[in-house]
Design an enzyme around this catalytic site. Structure first.
Site, mmCIF file in Angstrom:
data_model
loop_
_atom_site.group_PDB
_atom_site.id
_atom_site.type_symbol
_atom_site.label_atom_id
_atom_site.label_comp_id
_atom_site.label_asym_id
_atom_site.label_seq_id
_atom_site.Cartn_x
_atom_site.Cartn_y
_atom_site.Cartn_z
ATOM 1 N N TYR A 11 0.835 -1.224 0.000
ATOM 2 C CA TYR A 11 0.000 0.000 0.000
ATOM 3 C C TYR A 11 0.869 1.273 0.000
ATOM 4 C CZ TYR A 11 -2.965 3.606 2.201
ATOM 5 O OH TYR A 11 -3.608 4.771 2.532
ATOM 6 N N ASP A 50 12.675 -12.298 -1.221
ATOM 7 C CA ASP A 50 12.473 -12.004 0.197
ATOM 8 C C ASP A 50 13.658 -11.214 0.770
ATOM 9 O OD1 ASP A 50 10.518 -13.588 2.458
ATOM 10 O OD2 ASP A 50 12.280 -12.476 3.172
ATOM 11 N N ALA A 73 9.045 -3.149 3.741
ATOM 12 C CA ALA A 73 8.639 -4.564 3.814
ATOM 13 C C ALA A 73 8.547 -5.032 5.262
ATOM 14 C CB ALA A 73 9.655 -5.424 3.058
ATOM 15 N N THR A 116 6.473 2.870 13.556
ATOM 16 C CA THR A 116 5.036 2.975 13.836
ATOM 17 C C THR A 116 4.760 3.603 15.186
ATOM 18 O OG1 THR A 116 3.099 1.617 14.393
ATOM 19 C CG2 THR A 116 5.205 0.567 14.643
ATOM 20 N N TYR A 140 4.081 -6.748 17.210
ATOM 21 C CA TYR A 140 4.317 -5.934 16.007
ATOM 22 C C TYR A 140 5.111 -4.675 16.372
ATOM 23 C CZ TYR A 140 3.262 -2.301 12.584
ATOM 24 O OH TYR A 140 3.378 -1.249 11.702
ATOM 25 N N LYS A 144 9.228 -3.573 15.591
ATOM 26 C CA LYS A 144 9.692 -2.319 14.964
ATOM 27 C C LYS A 144 10.680 -1.600 15.880
ATOM 28 C CE LYS A 144 7.239 -2.270 11.137
ATOM 29 N NZ LYS A 144 7.710 -1.928 9.797
ATOM 30 N N ARG A 281 -11.508 -4.064 20.903
ATOM 31 C CA ARG A 281 -10.527 -4.951 20.279
ATOM 32 C C ARG A 281 -9.292 -4.938 21.184
ATOM 33 N NH1 ARG A 281 -8.475 -3.359 14.235
ATOM 34 N NH2 ARG A 281 -7.288 -1.852 15.441
ATOM 35 N N GLY A 283 -5.860 -4.647 22.886
ATOM 36 C CA GLY A 283 -4.616 -3.961 22.527
ATOM 37 C C GLY A 283 -4.800 -2.572 21.941
ATOM 38 N N ASP A 284 -6.054 -2.101 21.782
ATOM 39 C CA ASP A 284 -6.278 -0.775 21.198
ATOM 40 C C ASP A 284 -6.138 0.317 22.255
ATOM 41 O OD1 ASP A 284 -6.767 -1.520 18.602
ATOM 42 O OD2 ASP A 284 -8.958 -1.415 18.755
HETATM 43 N N1 LIG Z 1 -0.631 1.139 6.984
HETATM 44 C C1 LIG Z 1 -0.428 1.767 8.133
HETATM 45 O O1 LIG Z 1 -1.322 2.448 8.665
HETATM 46 C C2 LIG Z 1 0.921 1.688 8.811
HETATM 47 C C3 LIG Z 1 1.087 2.350 10.043
HETATM 48 C C4 LIG Z 1 2.338 2.295 10.668
HETATM 49 C C5 LIG Z 1 3.401 1.628 10.067
HETATM 50 N N2 LIG Z 1 3.213 0.976 8.888
HETATM 51 C C6 LIG Z 1 4.369 0.274 8.286
HETATM 52 O O2 LIG Z 1 4.537 0.707 6.951
HETATM 53 C C7 LIG Z 1 5.023 -0.347 6.131
HETATM 54 C C8 LIG Z 1 4.134 -0.528 4.912
HETATM 55 O O3 LIG Z 1 2.808 -0.774 5.343
HETATM 56 P P1 LIG Z 1 1.662 -1.107 4.293
HETATM 57 O O4 LIG Z 1 0.371 -0.753 4.942
HETATM 58 O O5 LIG Z 1 2.011 -0.541 2.974
HETATM 59 O O6 LIG Z 1 1.790 -2.695 4.258
HETATM 60 P P2 LIG Z 1 1.616 -3.716 3.021
HETATM 61 O O7 LIG Z 1 1.414 -5.055 3.613
HETATM 62 O O8 LIG Z 1 0.607 -3.186 2.052
HETATM 63 O O9 LIG Z 1 3.052 -3.640 2.326
HETATM 64 C C9 LIG Z 1 4.168 -4.385 2.771
HETATM 65 C C10 LIG Z 1 4.833 -4.982 1.535
HETATM 66 O O10 LIG Z 1 6.013 -5.679 1.932
HETATM 67 C C11 LIG Z 1 6.054 -6.943 1.285
HETATM 68 N N3 LIG Z 1 6.847 -7.821 2.171
HETATM 69 C C12 LIG Z 1 6.559 -8.180 3.437
HETATM 70 N N4 LIG Z 1 7.552 -8.927 3.945
HETATM 71 C C13 LIG Z 1 8.503 -9.038 2.979
HETATM 72 C C14 LIG Z 1 9.774 -9.683 2.905
HETATM 73 N N5 LIG Z 1 10.265 -10.374 3.924
HETATM 74 N N6 LIG Z 1 10.470 -9.580 1.748
HETATM 75 C C15 LIG Z 1 9.972 -8.891 0.693
HETATM 76 N N7 LIG Z 1 8.790 -8.258 0.709
HETATM 77 C C16 LIG Z 1 8.057 -8.326 1.844
HETATM 78 C C17 LIG Z 1 4.612 -7.361 1.096
HETATM 79 O O11 LIG Z 1 4.430 -8.270 0.033
HETATM 80 C C18 LIG Z 1 3.957 -6.006 0.819
HETATM 81 O O12 LIG Z 1 3.951 -5.708 -0.563
HETATM 82 C C19 LIG Z 1 5.107 -1.577 7.040
HETATM 83 O O13 LIG Z 1 6.438 -1.691 7.496
HETATM 84 C C20 LIG Z 1 4.173 -1.236 8.192
HETATM 85 O O14 LIG Z 1 4.556 -1.873 9.371
HETATM 86 C C21 LIG Z 1 2.010 0.995 8.243
HETATM 87 O O1 LIG Z 2 -13.487 -3.008 11.747
HETATM 88 C C1 LIG Z 2 -12.964 -2.169 12.492
HETATM 89 C C2 LIG Z 2 -11.597 -1.818 12.367
HETATM 90 C C3 LIG Z 2 -11.077 -0.884 13.242
HETATM 91 N N1 LIG Z 2 -11.863 -0.323 14.196
HETATM 92 C C4 LIG Z 2 -11.309 0.643 15.129
HETATM 93 O O2 LIG Z 2 -10.778 1.735 14.401
HETATM 94 C C5 LIG Z 2 -9.642 2.279 15.091
HETATM 95 C C6 LIG Z 2 -8.466 2.328 14.130
HETATM 96 O O3 LIG Z 2 -8.083 0.973 13.851
HETATM 97 P P1 LIG Z 2 -7.095 0.574 12.645
HETATM 98 O O4 LIG Z 2 -6.977 -0.892 12.643
HETATM 99 O O5 LIG Z 2 -7.550 1.264 11.397
HETATM 100 O O6 LIG Z 2 -5.736 1.255 13.048
HETATM 101 P P2 LIG Z 2 -4.867 1.073 14.377
HETATM 102 O O7 LIG Z 2 -4.938 2.400 15.083
HETATM 103 O O8 LIG Z 2 -5.201 -0.134 15.138
HETATM 104 O O9 LIG Z 2 -3.453 0.740 13.738
HETATM 105 C C7 LIG Z 2 -2.599 1.654 13.137
HETATM 106 O O10 LIG Z 2 -1.706 2.125 14.083
HETATM 107 C C8 LIG Z 2 -0.951 1.120 14.710
HETATM 108 C C9 LIG Z 2 -0.115 1.839 15.720
HETATM 109 O O11 LIG Z 2 -0.820 1.872 16.900
HETATM 110 C C10 LIG Z 2 -0.124 0.323 13.701
HETATM 111 O O12 LIG Z 2 0.962 1.098 13.219
HETATM 112 C C11 LIG Z 2 -0.955 -0.135 12.544
HETATM 113 O O13 LIG Z 2 -0.138 -0.625 11.517
HETATM 114 C C12 LIG Z 2 -1.786 0.995 12.017
HETATM 115 O O14 LIG Z 2 -2.674 0.528 11.044
HETATM 116 C C13 LIG Z 2 -9.425 1.371 16.313
HETATM 117 O O15 LIG Z 2 -10.055 1.954 17.423
HETATM 118 C C14 LIG Z 2 -10.160 0.094 15.937
HETATM 119 O O16 LIG Z 2 -10.643 -0.647 17.026
HETATM 120 C C15 LIG Z 2 -13.201 -0.664 14.330
HETATM 121 O O17 LIG Z 2 -13.902 -0.174 15.207
HETATM 122 N N2 LIG Z 2 -13.696 -1.581 13.468
#
Ligand SMILES: NC(=O)c1ccc[n+]([C@@H]2O[C@H](COP(=O)([O-])OP(=O)(O)OC[C@H]3O[C@@H](n4cnc5c(N)ncnc54)[C@H](O)[C@@H]3O)[C@@H](O)[C@H]2O)c1
Ligand SMILES: O=c1ccn([C@@H]2O[C@H](COP(=O)(O)OP(=O)(O)O[C@H]3O[C@H](CO)[C@H](O)[C@H](O)[C@H]3O)[C@@H](O)[C@H]2O)c(=O)[nH]1
Length: 328
Positions: A11, A50, A73, A116, A140, A144, A281, A283-284
């Site tokens: 993403y 990988d 990744a 994160t 998780y 990190k 949920r 851990g929130d």
């Molecule tokens: N989406 C969020 O809200 C959020 C919040 C905080 C941190 N992050 C961090 O940002 C990064 C990207 O998140 P995202 O939402 O785009 O996730 P995502 O799962 O969409 O993207 C991760 C990508 O890494 C690849 N991947 C995973 N492990 C791998 C490996 N060992 N070797 C090669 N490729 C690998 C997956 O195939 C995927 O394409 C992650 O490190 C995640 O922890 C995301």
């Molecule tokens: O179906 C759902 C999904 C989520 N929620 C709520 O929506 C809020 C946001 O939840 P998300 O799962 O969208 O996001 P998080 O805050 O749990 O997680 C985000 O922040 C985290 C750090 O705390 C990590 O970095 C994680 O990767 C990132 O997506 C939370 O209160 C969750 O309980 C709902 O009520 N219903």
């Protein structure tokens, strides 16, 4: 200058690859496609493999002139990490180590790392600054934090300069709706709310209505994926200028409750969004709001799309154009 983008088919990574191509940069993408989508790539050279596979990584570093790395990744499902922590320590810490070793071996000394808000755990105070105590409440977040600590020692020993970017809640999609969020399974609030608006889900399950917040639901700080990606390029420039390694929070500094997000999505989509209330949920944390003052002051970062309705509207455009995600 070639930048290695690990997880570039995911993403956030795919938005980064697209932004780098728009800036005329050269992206080398490494992704094992365990979660990512080839179709999300609109530029860059993809190497499928990988990050934990040293021989594979070495072959990429031998073939390409890598100047810097942006490391996305990882696995990032908080709930799954509670039940299968080994998956997170292997994929996030051990694969991370494999990347750092390879960088040290090839003399690549600049890294932007996806960290994160989960490194902080349950906040003692909000908004959360970078110096806030780190006490992850799930594997998780712990995985990190371990990588951040490895980075500190790689800097000391090998001169590897890094920016650890601690994202809060990332949402939205590229403004033209061409790429967006397609996680499988999807666990994030905004895409799930939009799936309910589309009728793909019967209702949105709202986790917890008894939090100590104004409307009883959790409060989060949402950041547009394009603004988030901008910070990565600023962080690279910061490192190129010879500045010391540092961590930066990335959020808008404004919290929205889950109910406020659902209301905003109703306004944006014009659709009814049925909600079924459920218990909390595990851990929130109740409230997660960033202070991004450091990123603003030091990196000169300023989010261009802080408006929550704009963030949701951009996500909606993607979901409407791709009801089946990349599979459609
Ligand atoms: N989406 C969020 O809200 C959020 C919040 C905080 C941190 N992050 C961090 O940002 C990064 C990207 O998140 P995202 O939402 O785009 O996730 P995502 O799962 O969409 O993207 C991760 C990508 O890494 C690849 N991947 C995973 N492990 C791998 C490996 N060992 N070797 C090669 N490729 C690998 C997956 O195939 C995927 O394409 C992650 O490190 C995640 O922890 C995301
Ligand atoms: O179906 C759902 C999904 C989520 N929620 C709520 O929506 C809020 C946001 O939840 P998300 O799962 O969208 O996001 P998080 O805050 O749990 O997680 C985000 O922040 C985290 C750090 O705390 C990590 O970095 C994680 O990767 C990132 O997506 C939370 O209160 C969750 O309980 C709902 O009520 N219903």
């Amino acid at each position: 200058m070639s930048i290695l983008i690990t997880g570039g088919a995911g993403y956030i990574g795919s938005h980064c690859v697209s932004a780098l191509s728009r800036r005329g940069g050269d992206a080398v993408v490494v992704d094992n496609l365990s979660k990512g989508h080839k179709e999300a790539l609109s530029g860059g050279r993809l190497y499928v493999g990988d990050v934990g596979d040293r021989a594979f990584l070495r072959s990429v570093f031998e073939k390409e002139q890598i100047d810097a790395v942006i490391h996305f990744a990882a696995f990032s499902l908080v709930g799954e990490s509670m039940t299968v922590p080994e998956k997170y320590f292997r994929n996030n810490c051990m694969a991370g180590l494999s990347l750092l070793e390879t960088m040290a071996e090839f003399g690549v000394r600049r890294l932007v790392f996806s960290s994160t808000a989960a490194v902080y755990g349950e906040p003692e105070r909000v908004p959360i600054g970078e110096e806030h105590p780190k006490s992850p409440t799930n594997p998780y977040g712990q995985s990190k934090l371990i990588v951040e600590e490895m980075l500190r020692w790689f800097d000391a020993a090998h001169g590897l300069k890094y920016a650890a970017l601690r994202y809060f809640n990332v949402a939205g999609a590229r403004e033209d709706g061409g790429i967006g969020e397609d996680h499988r399974p999807e666990t994030h609030l905004i895409p799930l709310v939009l799936a309910a608006a589309q009728g793909k889900r019967e209702s949105l399950t709202l986790f917890g209505t008894d939090y100590p917040t104004p409307d009883g639901t959790c409060v989060r700080d949402y950041i547009h994926v394009e603004d988030l990606v901008d910070a990565h390029f600023l962080a690279l420039q910061y490192l190129e200028a010879g500045n010391p390694s540092a961590a930066f929070n990335l959020g808008n500094g404004r919290g929205f409750s889950n109910r406020e997000i659902i209301e905003a999505a109703r306004r944006v989509t014009g659709k009814p969004i049925p909600v079924s209330e459920a218990p909390r949920r595990p851990g929130d944390p109740a409230v997660l709001v960033a202070s991004s003052e450091k990123a603003e002051k030091v990196l000169g970062w300023k989010p261009k799309h802080p408006d929550i309705e704009e963030i949701i509207a951009d996500a909606w455009r993607w979901h409407e154009a791709h009801p089946e995600g990349y599979g459609g």
